[in-house]
Write a protein that holds these residues in place. Sequence first.
Motif, PDB file in Angstrom:
ATOM      1  N   GLN A 102       0.824  -1.223   0.000  1.00  0.00           N
ATOM      2  CA  GLN A 102       0.000   0.000   0.000  1.00  0.00           C
ATOM      3  C   GLN A 102       0.854   1.267   0.000  1.00  0.00           C
ATOM      4  O   GLN A 102       0.327   2.368  -0.028  1.00  0.00           O
ATOM      5  N   THR A 103       2.168   1.083   0.082  1.00  0.00           N
ATOM      6  CA  THR A 103       3.032   2.238   0.330  1.00  0.00           C
ATOM      7  C   THR A 103       3.202   3.169  -0.869  1.00  0.00           C
ATOM      8  O   THR A 103       3.349   4.366  -0.707  1.00  0.00           O
ATOM      9  N   ASN A 105       2.353   4.851  -4.782  1.00  0.00           N
ATOM     10  CA  ASN A 105       1.248   5.243  -5.652  1.00  0.00           C
ATOM     11  C   ASN A 105       1.202   4.331  -6.879  1.00  0.00           C
ATOM     12  O   ASN A 105       2.186   4.198  -7.593  1.00  0.00           O
TER      13      ASN A 105
ATOM     14  N   HIS B 209      -0.856   4.901   0.133  1.00  0.00           N
ATOM     15  CA  HIS B 209       0.179   5.632  -0.604  1.00  0.00           C
ATOM     16  C   HIS B 209       0.051   7.147  -0.433  1.00  0.00           C
ATOM     17  O   HIS B 209       1.031   7.875  -0.557  1.00  0.00           O
ATOM     18  N   ILE B 210      -1.164   7.617  -0.145  1.00  0.00           N
ATOM     19  CA  ILE B 210      -1.333   9.043   0.103  1.00  0.00           C
ATOM     20  C   ILE B 210      -0.669   9.406   1.431  1.00  0.00           C
ATOM     21  O   ILE B 210      -0.016  10.446   1.574  1.00  0.00           O
ATOM     22  N   SER B 226      -1.576  15.464  -8.376  1.00  0.00           N
ATOM     23  CA  SER B 226      -0.937  14.431  -9.179  1.00  0.00           C
ATOM     24  C   SER B 226      -0.915  13.047  -8.524  1.00  0.00           C
ATOM     25  O   SER B 226      -0.656  12.072  -9.206  1.00  0.00           O
ATOM     26  N   TYR B 227      -1.202  12.954  -7.232  1.00  0.00           N
ATOM     27  CA  TYR B 227      -1.197  11.626  -6.621  1.00  0.00           C
ATOM     28  C   TYR B 227      -2.597  11.021  -6.529  1.00  0.00           C
ATOM     29  O   TYR B 227      -2.774   9.837  -6.747  1.00  0.00           O
ATOM     30  N   ALA B 228      -3.583  11.835  -6.190  1.00  0.00           N
ATOM     31  CA  ALA B 228      -4.918  11.281  -5.958  1.00  0.00           C
ATOM     32  C   ALA B 228      -5.824  11.400  -7.183  1.00  0.00           C
ATOM     33  O   ALA B 228      -6.511  10.453  -7.549  1.00  0.00           O
ATOM     34  N   ARG B 230      -5.378  11.474 -10.386  1.00  0.00           N
ATOM     35  CA  ARG B 230      -5.172  10.536 -11.501  1.00  0.00           C
ATOM     36  C   ARG B 230      -5.879   9.218 -11.271  1.00  0.00           C
ATOM     37  O   ARG B 230      -6.292   8.543 -12.208  1.00  0.00           O
ATOM     38  N   ILE B 231      -5.979   8.806 -10.009  1.00  0.00           N
ATOM     39  CA  ILE B 231      -6.679   7.556  -9.709  1.00  0.00           C
ATOM     40  C   ILE B 231      -8.175   7.827  -9.610  1.00  0.00           C
ATOM     41  O   ILE B 231      -8.987   7.051 -10.094  1.00  0.00           O
ATOM     42  N   PRO B 306      -1.714   1.875 -15.032  1.00  0.00           N
ATOM     43  CA  PRO B 306      -0.659   0.927 -15.399  1.00  0.00           C
ATOM     44  C   PRO B 306      -0.935  -0.492 -14.918  1.00  0.00           C
ATOM     45  O   PRO B 306      -0.481  -1.449 -15.527  1.00  0.00           O
ATOM     46  N   ARG B 307      -1.696  -0.629 -13.825  1.00  0.00           N
ATOM     47  CA  ARG B 307      -2.003  -1.977 -13.345  1.00  0.00           C
ATOM     48  C   ARG B 307      -2.833  -2.714 -14.376  1.00  0.00           C
ATOM     49  O   ARG B 307      -2.594  -3.864 -14.714  1.00  0.00           O
ATOM     50  N   ARG B 309      -3.050  -1.871 -17.539  1.00  0.00           N
ATOM     51  CA  ARG B 309      -2.312  -1.929 -18.792  1.00  0.00           C
ATOM     52  C   ARG B 309      -1.488  -3.211 -18.879  1.00  0.00           C
ATOM     53  O   ARG B 309      -1.435  -3.847 -19.902  1.00  0.00           O
ATOM     54  N   SER B 310      -0.834  -3.582 -17.767  1.00  0.00           N
ATOM     55  CA  SER B 310       0.066  -4.724 -17.870  1.00  0.00           C
ATOM     56  C   SER B 310      -0.670  -6.058 -17.841  1.00  0.00           C
ATOM     57  O   SER B 310      -0.159  -7.049 -18.332  1.00  0.00           O
TER      58      SER B 310
END
Lengths: 326, 312
Positions: A102-103, A105, B209-210, B226-228, B230-231, B306-307, B309-310
């Motif tokens: 979870q670490t 992004n 991750h935040i 740019s971190y939140a 986009r998701i 990307p998750r 995508r792959s």
Amino acid sequence: MSDTLLEIDNLSVDYETERGDLKALRDISFDVKKGEIVGIVGESGCGKSTLISSILRLTAPNTRFRQGEVRFNGDDILAMTERQMRDLRGSDISIVFQDPMQTHNPVLTIGRQLLDIQHRSKATTAQKLETAAKMLAAVGIPDPQARLKQYPHEFSGGMRQRIAIAMALMSEPDLLIADEPTTALDATLEVQIIERLKELQSEMNCAILFISHHLGVIAELCDRVVVMYAGAVVESGDVREIFHDPKHPYTRRLIECDPGHIKTRARILPTIPGEVPDLVNLPDGCIFRDRCEQAFDKCQQVPALDKLKEGHFAACWLNHPEETTA
Amino acid sequence: MFIYTVKRFALAGLILIVAVTAMFLMIRAVPGDPVSIMLGPRATPELKASLIEQMALDQPIWKQLLIYYGGLLRGDLGIDVFSGRSVVDIVFQQLPYTLEMIALSVVWSAALGIALGAYAAAHPNTIIDRVAAAVSVSFVAAPAFVVALLALLIFAVQLQWFPAIGVGEGFWGRLNHLVLPSFAIGLSWVGYIARLVRASMLEVLGEGHIRTARAFGISERRIIMSYALRIAILPVVTVIGVGMGFLLSSAVFTEIVFARPGIGKLVIDSITTRNYPVVMGTVLVSTGLFVLSTAIADLLNALLDPRARSTK
Ligand SMILES: Nc1ncnc2c1ncn2[C@@H]1O[C@H](COP(=O)(O)OP(=O)(O)O)[C@@H](O)[C@H]1O
Ligand code: SF4
Ligand SMILES: [Mg+2]
């Protein structure tokens, strides 16, 4: 100049819940000296994560700081502005969180994330990427240049935890906090990561606050141990003292339940019978009483965390012979 | 990713074939002799005969269907019963008007909706969040044709800020004529997207991750942007893709209210005159648009994540 880096003084923290206030931390006090490695042990649910997120003030929204101080280099962190707090995070104090999955992004490359955390540096992007690659190499990630272009899901859990450690060490912090950094990993990886952490620590000479519910790891790595149970410190002292002469029944049970050496760690640990008490409705008396085989009359009162000798504290009536015989 | 793209478009093609067949059979199932329905009771026998010939109505239905598919493959959707012009020409002449209207509606409503939703999520339970919630809910509840009528009355008739009808000339003229129709179509989307983004943003902001980003002292602004975000916008892409059908039906009403040319207007006009080849062509192209936009949304989602995508 004092050699104390972090001082936690009578810290009490509650979570507001529907059932009432959950008393996650009660009257916690201990210090971390410069360059010292302090371990915090305790079963899961004992408030270890709450404690370390309180140090960085990255707690859940329902957290209430009820009393106490957390001083870093003498300044009370709980009284700082958000701005001052941000200056501390990731520069003087860094953290490795519990769950490596979870670490990071998920939609940004590892390179991007390693770049972003260097936001205080005046270096060029190319130099920052160079630093990032060097750090990845330092924690044992092969081919770091190429791996910077990859996304988190392209790394294994162990790799991600190494990256998290690399991120935390990047700014050469004074204090590194690691919340069960190896719990999610298998035993061989755990050994490797602990060894690496030890080497890096001796190079950088930062203090480490290392959380684990695994005593073997603590014995291997730490100078001092703080044993937590149900939101309180029940015993603390020198690693050798604690392991060879534990003064609290809970510590003794933890040691008995631990397979001992970290290389032979079993997947399923023997556990202490009984459960951590409900932190919303705390029982009277000694917090460990329900599960303590040695409980006696006196234990209906709360034992204080007493100094037994220089650098060894415990909260148990058994350490007061006049009480046991009374 | 390449294989996924191919598969996704193959699926889109398949859906289109099923849709065309169903539509073809449905129109043929309308009771009565299609020729008299199309040409009316006073048509001459010669006229009737030529129409039967032209549309191959004397053939069995499966053969008619094959003939239609054959035309489709050659890019031929038949002939307008009245004007004799090619249906493809008619539809593609009208299509740009509808597309520019829908595109502008999506762009402004998505931009505003995402901004509102992200702001509300970054400041939960503040006054602005609550006002945004109340406004969003009322926007969502407002149907496009009601908004279109009100907008027409207020901004075109009363205030005369914008033209009431038509499409205008030149870039600025066309844009000026697009303001009110796009406003009407987009308004309910603003509220919808704002609610959606707020919810997904709040979820993302609670993720581990935040907390990592915060633990490294990255600014809250950067974390949001740019971190939140986009998701958090991933579900918006899907919703807009799937919402294409909804947008097209809003376009029908809006084009009528504002007397704009476009495929919405075209389908209504051709239904009232029972101009079946044009009805078929218009519905086919709209269905194609819908299927295409859901396929593009899926691909875009895979590209942004990307998750996905792959694994695809
Ligand atoms: N946000 C929260 N709201 C309510 N209770 C919480 C919250 N976070 C943790 N807790 C509770 O606080 C106690 C301590 O949790 P934690 O600090 O995560 O323990 P540990 O890290 O030692 O496993 C547990 O009982 C846990 O259920
Ligand atoms: S105080 Fe009593 S109950 Fe508590 S740990 Fe000591 S002996 Fe057990
Ligand atoms: Mg924990």
